[in-house]
Design a protein around this motif. Structure first.
Motif, PDB file in Angstrom:
ATOM      1  N   ARG A   2       0.787  -1.238   0.000  1.00  0.00           N
ATOM      2  CA  ARG A   2       0.000   0.000   0.000  1.00  0.00           C
ATOM      3  C   ARG A   2       0.813   1.279   0.000  1.00  0.00           C
ATOM      4  O   ARG A   2       0.300   2.309  -0.421  1.00  0.00           O
ATOM      5  CB  ARG A   2      -0.908   0.032   1.228  1.00  0.00           C
ATOM      6  CG  ARG A   2      -2.072  -0.926   1.115  1.00  0.00           C
ATOM      7  CD  ARG A   2      -3.047  -0.806   2.282  1.00  0.00           C
ATOM      8  NE  ARG A   2      -3.382   0.562   2.602  1.00  0.00           N
ATOM      9  CZ  ARG A   2      -3.605   0.999   3.844  1.00  0.00           C
ATOM     10  NH1 ARG A   2      -3.499   0.192   4.858  1.00  0.00           N
ATOM     11  NH2 ARG A   2      -3.927   2.247   4.061  1.00  0.00           N
ATOM     12  N   VAL A   3       2.031   1.259   0.509  1.00  0.00           N
ATOM     13  CA  VAL A   3       2.780   2.502   0.664  1.00  0.00           C
ATOM     14  C   VAL A   3       3.792   2.661  -0.469  1.00  0.00           C
ATOM     15  O   VAL A   3       4.810   1.963  -0.521  1.00  0.00           O
ATOM     16  CB  VAL A   3       3.484   2.576   2.037  1.00  0.00           C
ATOM     17  CG1 VAL A   3       4.280   3.862   2.163  1.00  0.00           C
ATOM     18  CG2 VAL A   3       2.460   2.459   3.164  1.00  0.00           C
ATOM     19  N   GLU A   4       3.476   3.590  -1.377  1.00  0.00           N
ATOM     20  CA  GLU A   4       4.441   3.943  -2.419  1.00  0.00           C
ATOM     21  C   GLU A   4       5.570   4.724  -1.750  1.00  0.00           C
ATOM     22  O   GLU A   4       5.335   5.489  -0.813  1.00  0.00           O
ATOM     23  CB  GLU A   4       3.794   4.805  -3.494  1.00  0.00           C
ATOM     24  CG  GLU A   4       2.789   4.060  -4.338  1.00  0.00           C
ATOM     25  CD  GLU A   4       2.250   4.948  -5.448  1.00  0.00           C
ATOM     26  OE1 GLU A   4       3.053   5.418  -6.274  1.00  0.00           O
ATOM     27  OE2 GLU A   4       1.035   5.172  -5.450  1.00  0.00           O
ATOM     28  N   HIS A   5       6.775   4.541  -2.255  1.00  0.00           N
ATOM     29  CA  HIS A   5       7.925   5.214  -1.672  1.00  0.00           C
ATOM     30  C   HIS A   5       9.051   5.321  -2.688  1.00  0.00           C
ATOM     31  O   HIS A   5       9.020   4.662  -3.733  1.00  0.00           O
ATOM     32  CB  HIS A   5       8.394   4.471  -0.420  1.00  0.00           C
ATOM     33  CG  HIS A   5       8.748   3.039  -0.685  1.00  0.00           C
ATOM     34  ND1 HIS A   5       7.789   2.065  -0.880  1.00  0.00           N
ATOM     35  CD2 HIS A   5       9.936   2.419  -0.811  1.00  0.00           C
ATOM     36  CE1 HIS A   5       8.385   0.904  -1.095  1.00  0.00           C
ATOM     37  NE2 HIS A   5       9.696   1.101  -1.069  1.00  0.00           N
ATOM     38  N   GLU A   6      10.013   6.164  -2.368  1.00  0.00           N
ATOM     39  CA  GLU A   6      11.190   6.336  -3.218  1.00  0.00           C
ATOM     40  C   GLU A   6      12.346   6.816  -2.362  1.00  0.00           C
ATOM     41  O   GLU A   6      12.148   7.299  -1.249  1.00  0.00           O
ATOM     42  CB  GLU A   6      10.909   7.331  -4.341  1.00  0.00           C
ATOM     43  CG  GLU A   6      10.612   8.741  -3.878  1.00  0.00           C
ATOM     44  CD  GLU A   6      10.226   9.674  -5.022  1.00  0.00           C
ATOM     45  OE1 GLU A   6      10.720   9.482  -6.139  1.00  0.00           O
ATOM     46  OE2 GLU A   6       9.444  10.602  -4.773  1.00  0.00           O
ATOM     47  N   VAL A   7      13.559   6.676  -2.886  1.00  0.00           N
ATOM     48  CA  VAL A   7      14.746   7.196  -2.231  1.00  0.00           C
ATOM     49  C   VAL A   7      15.193   8.423  -3.017  1.00  0.00           C
ATOM     50  O   VAL A   7      15.416   8.346  -4.235  1.00  0.00           O
ATOM     51  CB  VAL A   7      15.882   6.145  -2.188  1.00  0.00           C
ATOM     52  CG1 VAL A   7      17.163   6.744  -1.620  1.00  0.00           C
ATOM     53  CG2 VAL A   7      15.442   4.926  -1.382  1.00  0.00           C
ATOM     54  N   GLN A   8      15.304   9.545  -2.317  1.00  0.00           N
ATOM     55  CA  GLN A   8      15.753  10.785  -2.938  1.00  0.00           C
ATOM     56  C   GLN A   8      17.255  10.687  -3.235  1.00  0.00           C
ATOM     57  O   GLN A   8      17.980   9.931  -2.569  1.00  0.00           O
ATOM     58  CB  GLN A   8      15.479  11.968  -1.997  1.00  0.00           C
ATOM     59  CG  GLN A   8      14.000  12.170  -1.704  1.00  0.00           C
ATOM     60  CD  GLN A   8      13.239  12.553  -2.956  1.00  0.00           C
ATOM     61  OE1 GLN A   8      13.533  13.552  -3.592  1.00  0.00           O
ATOM     62  NE2 GLN A   8      12.277  11.732  -3.329  1.00  0.00           N
ATOM     63  N   PRO A   9      17.753  11.438  -4.239  1.00  0.00           N
ATOM     64  CA  PRO A   9      19.189  11.395  -4.541  1.00  0.00           C
ATOM     65  C   PRO A   9      20.026  11.689  -3.288  1.00  0.00           C
ATOM     66  O   PRO A   9      19.686  12.556  -2.490  1.00  0.00           O
ATOM     67  CB  PRO A   9      19.359  12.489  -5.590  1.00  0.00           C
ATOM     68  CG  PRO A   9      18.015  12.578  -6.249  1.00  0.00           C
ATOM     69  CD  PRO A   9      17.016  12.325  -5.143  1.00  0.00           C
ATOM     70  N   THR A  10      21.083  10.910  -3.137  1.00  0.00           N
ATOM     71  CA  THR A  10      21.917  11.030  -1.953  1.00  0.00           C
ATOM     72  C   THR A  10      23.204  11.798  -2.247  1.00  0.00           C
ATOM     73  O   THR A  10      23.787  11.643  -3.328  1.00  0.00           O
ATOM     74  CB  THR A  10      22.222   9.639  -1.357  1.00  0.00           C
ATOM     75  OG1 THR A  10      22.978   9.786  -0.180  1.00  0.00           O
ATOM     76  CG2 THR A  10      22.944   8.744  -2.323  1.00  0.00           C
ATOM     77  N   GLY A  11      23.613  12.621  -1.286  1.00  0.00           N
ATOM     78  CA  GLY A  11      24.827  13.422  -1.440  1.00  0.00           C
ATOM     79  C   GLY A  11      26.059  12.729  -0.911  1.00  0.00           C
ATOM     80  O   GLY A  11      27.174  13.215  -1.090  1.00  0.00           O
ATOM     81  N   LYS A  12      25.873  11.609  -0.230  1.00  0.00           N
ATOM     82  CA  LYS A  12      27.008  10.803   0.216  1.00  0.00           C
ATOM     83  C   LYS A  12      26.570   9.347   0.280  1.00  0.00           C
ATOM     84  O   LYS A  12      25.383   9.043   0.153  1.00  0.00           O
ATOM     85  CB  LYS A  12      27.566  11.308   1.546  1.00  0.00           C
ATOM     86  CG  LYS A  12      26.642  11.239   2.732  1.00  0.00           C
ATOM     87  CD  LYS A  12      27.351  11.856   3.958  1.00  0.00           C
ATOM     88  CE  LYS A  12      26.590  11.640   5.229  1.00  0.00           C
ATOM     89  NZ  LYS A  12      27.274  12.270   6.371  1.00  0.00           N
ATOM     90  N   GLU A  13      27.526   8.451   0.440  1.00  0.00           N
ATOM     91  CA  GLU A  13      27.204   7.025   0.471  1.00  0.00           C
ATOM     92  C   GLU A  13      26.125   6.746   1.516  1.00  0.00           C
ATOM     93  O   GLU A  13      26.190   7.225   2.638  1.00  0.00           O
ATOM     94  CB  GLU A  13      28.468   6.224   0.791  1.00  0.00           C
ATOM     95  CG  GLU A  13      28.247   4.731   0.777  1.00  0.00           C
ATOM     96  CD  GLU A  13      29.523   3.972   1.062  1.00  0.00           C
ATOM     97  OE1 GLU A  13      30.033   3.323   0.142  1.00  0.00           O
ATOM     98  OE2 GLU A  13      29.997   4.043   2.220  1.00  0.00           O
ATOM     99  N   ARG A  14      25.119   5.966   1.113  1.00  0.00           N
ATOM    100  CA  ARG A  14      23.962   5.642   1.966  1.00  0.00           C
ATOM    101  C   ARG A  14      23.904   4.130   2.113  1.00  0.00           C
ATOM    102  O   ARG A  14      23.843   3.400   1.123  1.00  0.00           O
ATOM    103  CB  ARG A  14      22.696   6.170   1.286  1.00  0.00           C
ATOM    104  CG  ARG A  14      21.400   5.939   2.013  1.00  0.00           C
ATOM    105  CD  ARG A  14      20.272   6.498   1.128  1.00  0.00           C
ATOM    106  NE  ARG A  14      18.957   6.421   1.697  1.00  0.00           N
ATOM    107  CZ  ARG A  14      18.167   5.359   1.640  1.00  0.00           C
ATOM    108  NH1 ARG A  14      18.570   4.237   1.058  1.00  0.00           N
ATOM    109  NH2 ARG A  14      16.963   5.405   2.171  1.00  0.00           N
TER     110      ARG A  14
END
Length: 147
Positions: free
Chosen positions: A97-109
């Motif tokens: 049910r929960v749509e999600h995404e990862v925003q662009p990262t500025g350092k290693e995640r």
């Protein structure tokens, strides 16, 4: 993780399989992941489905908003919500049910990402996740952080 699975199963009133998937995920600088759901029940009918998604962030302490890499979720009927990938934070949400995404990262995640599995619901059965009382704090996205 098995204790978390058992507690979620009791809180949701839904049988959860001991089977789960687990991935260690490394996003390099500039890495991201587009908006999606983790389990598309219509496209992938199976006996066991991804029921609950979880993310435990393994980044070095001191992550801040300027570092990017937030988990942006789109809970049904709610405005988008962002979670910073701070070290030790555990995020748990409904896989279908929960749509999600990862925003662009500025350092290693770095994160440990996984899915608790559950038997597929019968077509005529109400979705347990649609019952407000079945969700802790009546929220489809739960965030727990170390203090």
């Amino acid at each position: 993780l098995d204790l978390v699975r058992q507690e979620l199963s009791a809180a949701l009133g839904r049988e959860m399989s001991t089977e789960m998937e687990l991935h260690y995920v490394r996003y390099p600088v500039g890495g991201y992941y587009r908006r999606h759901v983790d389990e598309d029940l219509d496209a992938n009918p199976r006996a066991l489905t991804r029921a609950i998604s979880f993310i435990c962030y393994l980044n070095k302490p001191g992550w801040c908003a300027a570092d990017g890499g937030e988990l942006r979720s789109y809970p049904p009927g709610e405005p988008p919500s962002d979670v910073l990938p701070e070290s030790g934070t555990l995020v748990v949400f409904d896989s279908a049910r929960v749509e999600h995404e990862v925003q662009p990262t500025g350092k290693e995640r770095l994160a440990l990402v996984g899915w608790f599995h559950a038997p597929a619901a019968d077509p005529g059965q109400a979705d347990v996740f649609d019952e407000p009382a079945s969700l802790p704090a009546e929220d489809p996205l739960w965030e727990m952080s170390q203090s």
